[in-house]
Write a protein that holds these residues in place. Structure first.
Motif, PDB file in Angstrom:
ATOM      1  N   HIS A 117       0.829  -1.201   0.000  1.00 36.39           N
ATOM      2  CA  HIS A 117       0.000   0.000   0.000  1.00 36.39           C
ATOM      3  C   HIS A 117       0.869   1.259   0.000  1.00 36.39           C
ATOM      4  N   GLY A 118       1.841   1.301   0.927  1.00 35.80           N
ATOM      5  CA  GLY A 118       2.706   2.470   1.039  1.00 35.80           C
ATOM      6  C   GLY A 118       3.534   2.712  -0.197  1.00 35.80           C
ATOM      7  N   SER A 119       4.016   1.635  -0.791  1.00 40.03           N
ATOM      8  CA  SER A 119       4.829   1.753  -1.997  1.00 40.03           C
ATOM      9  C   SER A 119       4.022   2.313  -3.168  1.00 40.03           C
ATOM     10  N   ILE A 120       2.814   1.813  -3.342  1.00 42.12           N
ATOM     11  CA  ILE A 120       1.952   2.294  -4.430  1.00 42.12           C
ATOM     12  C   ILE A 120       1.590   3.765  -4.220  1.00 42.12           C
ATOM     13  N   ALA A 121       1.172   4.109  -3.014  1.00 42.86           N
ATOM     14  CA  ALA A 121       0.791   5.497  -2.731  1.00 42.86           C
ATOM     15  C   ALA A 121       1.972   6.444  -2.950  1.00 42.86           C
ATOM     16  N   ALA A 122       3.167   6.024  -2.497  1.00 47.41           N
ATOM     17  CA  ALA A 122       4.356   6.865  -2.663  1.00 47.41           C
ATOM     18  C   ALA A 122       4.698   7.058  -4.138  1.00 47.41           C
ATOM     19  N   ARG A 123       4.590   5.997  -4.935  1.00 46.87           N
ATOM     20  CA  ARG A 123       4.895   6.093  -6.374  1.00 46.87           C
ATOM     21  C   ARG A 123       3.951   7.086  -7.062  1.00 46.87           C
ATOM     22  N   ILE A 124       2.670   6.989  -6.747  1.00 43.64           N
ATOM     23  CA  ILE A 124       1.694   7.880  -7.382  1.00 43.64           C
ATOM     24  C   ILE A 124       1.946   9.332  -6.971  1.00 43.64           C
ATOM     25  N   ALA A 125       2.101   9.570  -5.673  1.00 43.90           N
ATOM     26  CA  ALA A 125       2.331  10.946  -5.196  1.00 43.90           C
ATOM     27  C   ALA A 125       3.635  11.511  -5.755  1.00 43.90           C
ATOM     28  N   ALA A 126       4.685  10.692  -5.785  1.00 42.99           N
ATOM     29  CA  ALA A 126       5.976  11.165  -6.298  1.00 42.99           C
ATOM     30  C   ALA A 126       5.878  11.525  -7.774  1.00 42.99           C
ATOM     31  N   VAL A 172      -6.612  10.258  -4.010  1.00 42.19           N
ATOM     32  CA  VAL A 172      -6.203   8.900  -4.361  1.00 42.19           C
ATOM     33  C   VAL A 172      -6.308   8.047  -3.111  1.00 42.19           C
ATOM     34  N   GLU A 173      -7.058   6.967  -3.200  1.00 45.47           N
ATOM     35  CA  GLU A 173      -7.187   6.008  -2.104  1.00 45.47           C
ATOM     36  C   GLU A 173      -6.667   4.662  -2.593  1.00 45.47           C
ATOM     37  N   VAL A 174      -5.645   4.162  -1.913  1.00 46.54           N
ATOM     38  CA  VAL A 174      -5.118   2.831  -2.191  1.00 46.54           C
ATOM     39  C   VAL A 174      -5.743   1.904  -1.162  1.00 46.54           C
ATOM     40  N   ILE A 175      -6.394   0.861  -1.615  1.00 48.08           N
ATOM     41  CA  ILE A 175      -7.078  -0.046  -0.709  1.00 48.08           C
ATOM     42  C   ILE A 175      -6.054  -0.887   0.050  1.00 48.08           C
ATOM     43  N   SER A 176      -6.175  -0.865   1.377  1.00 50.65           N
ATOM     44  CA  SER A 176      -5.296  -1.646   2.251  1.00 50.65           C
ATOM     45  C   SER A 176      -5.891  -3.037   2.466  1.00 50.65           C
ATOM     46  N   PRO A 177      -5.066  -3.987   2.900  1.00 54.80           N
ATOM     47  CA  PRO A 177      -5.584  -5.334   3.153  1.00 54.80           C
ATOM     48  C   PRO A 177      -6.733  -5.365   4.163  1.00 54.80           C
ATOM     49  N   ASN A 178      -6.759  -4.433   5.109  1.00 52.01           N
ATOM     50  CA  ASN A 178      -7.805  -4.428   6.129  1.00 52.01           C
ATOM     51  C   ASN A 178      -8.986  -3.516   5.788  1.00 52.01           C
ATOM     52  N   ASP A 179      -8.954  -2.839   4.631  1.00 48.58           N
ATOM     53  CA  ASP A 179     -10.058  -1.972   4.230  1.00 48.58           C
ATOM     54  C   ASP A 179     -11.233  -2.803   3.723  1.00 48.58           C
ATOM     55  N   LEU A 180     -12.415  -2.374   4.083  1.00 47.08           N
ATOM     56  CA  LEU A 180     -13.625  -2.967   3.522  1.00 47.08           C
ATOM     57  C   LEU A 180     -14.041  -2.132   2.314  1.00 47.08           C
ATOM     58  N   TYR A 181     -14.526  -2.786   1.262  1.00 47.90           N
ATOM     59  CA  TYR A 181     -14.938  -2.053   0.068  1.00 47.90           C
ATOM     60  C   TYR A 181     -16.070  -1.072   0.398  1.00 47.90           C
ATOM     61  N   THR A 182     -16.918  -1.401   1.375  1.00 44.41           N
ATOM     62  CA  THR A 182     -17.996  -0.485   1.756  1.00 44.41           C
ATOM     63  C   THR A 182     -17.439   0.795   2.370  1.00 44.41           C
ATOM     64  N   GLU A 183     -16.344   0.674   3.132  1.00 45.04           N
ATOM     65  CA  GLU A 183     -15.713   1.855   3.718  1.00 45.04           C
ATOM     66  C   GLU A 183     -15.094   2.736   2.640  1.00 45.04           C
TER      67      GLU A 183
END
Length: 180
Positions: free
Chosen positions: A40-49, A108-119
């Motif tokens: 999650h962190g790697s993807i978010a960092a790549r997009i923001a960078a 930009v929201e990167v879905i984390s392993p603990n995120d629910l799709y409804t959230e």
């Protein structure tokens, strides 16, 4: 017995001591968020960078923000969300030590392993209702990217492009390169 559930405010959230957790506020309800996973962190960092480099190299103005930035989407009851990456167009940029007053133009929201799709759907609706032009949902579980706008949802099949950042694009391979 009466149970009093009071609503938190953005100012109270801002003053909370650092206890190692991240919090968001949805209509006055304090929501504790688990730390994100490495993918999650790697993807978010790549997009923001990539956004930041493009905005600065092209001198587009505006500002790119990362996950620790709170955006106050509403008041009374207060909603403060912190997207994984965000962009605000030049004419809306403000300098403030508090939460950004209003919605980002791009969230930009990167879905984390603990995120629910409804959230994630609830957050997307909050952003759009507050005036966000585009909510980008990146799903590392399914290797998909969707762009949500008030006019509808578009699935990204090759490259993510956003009209709010002229000339910027990022291929799906670039987005997911660290997790494949």
């Amino acid at each position: 017995m009466t149970v009093d559930i009071r609503a938190f405010t953005a100012d109270e959230l801002l003053r909370m001591p650092d206890d190692g957790w991240r919090y968001e506020l949805v209509e006055g309800e304090l929501r504790k968020m688990s730390p994100s996973g490495a993918d999650h962190g790697s993807i978010a960092a790549r997009i923001a960078a990539r956004m930041l480099v493009h905005v600065e190299e092209q001198r587009l103005g505006g500002r790119v923000y990362v996950a620790e930035t709170g955006f106050q989407l509403s008041r009374d009851p207060d909603t403060v969300l912190a997207p994984d990456a965000a962009y605000v167009v030049p004419e809306r940029v403000v300098n403030t030590p508090k939460y950004f007053p209003g919605a980002p133009d791009i969230a930009v929201e990167v879905i984390s392993p603990n995120d629910l799709y409804t959230e994630v759907a609830e957050k997307t609706a909050c952003y759009l209702a507050a005036g966000t032009s585009a909510v980008v949902i990146v799903d590392p579980r399914r290797f998909t990217v969707q762009v949500h706008r008030k006019s509808g949802v578009t699935g990204v099949t090759d490259a993510l492009t956003l009209a709010e950042i002229p000339g910027w694009s990022m291929t799906l391979d670039d987005i997911f390169t660290t997790v494949r």
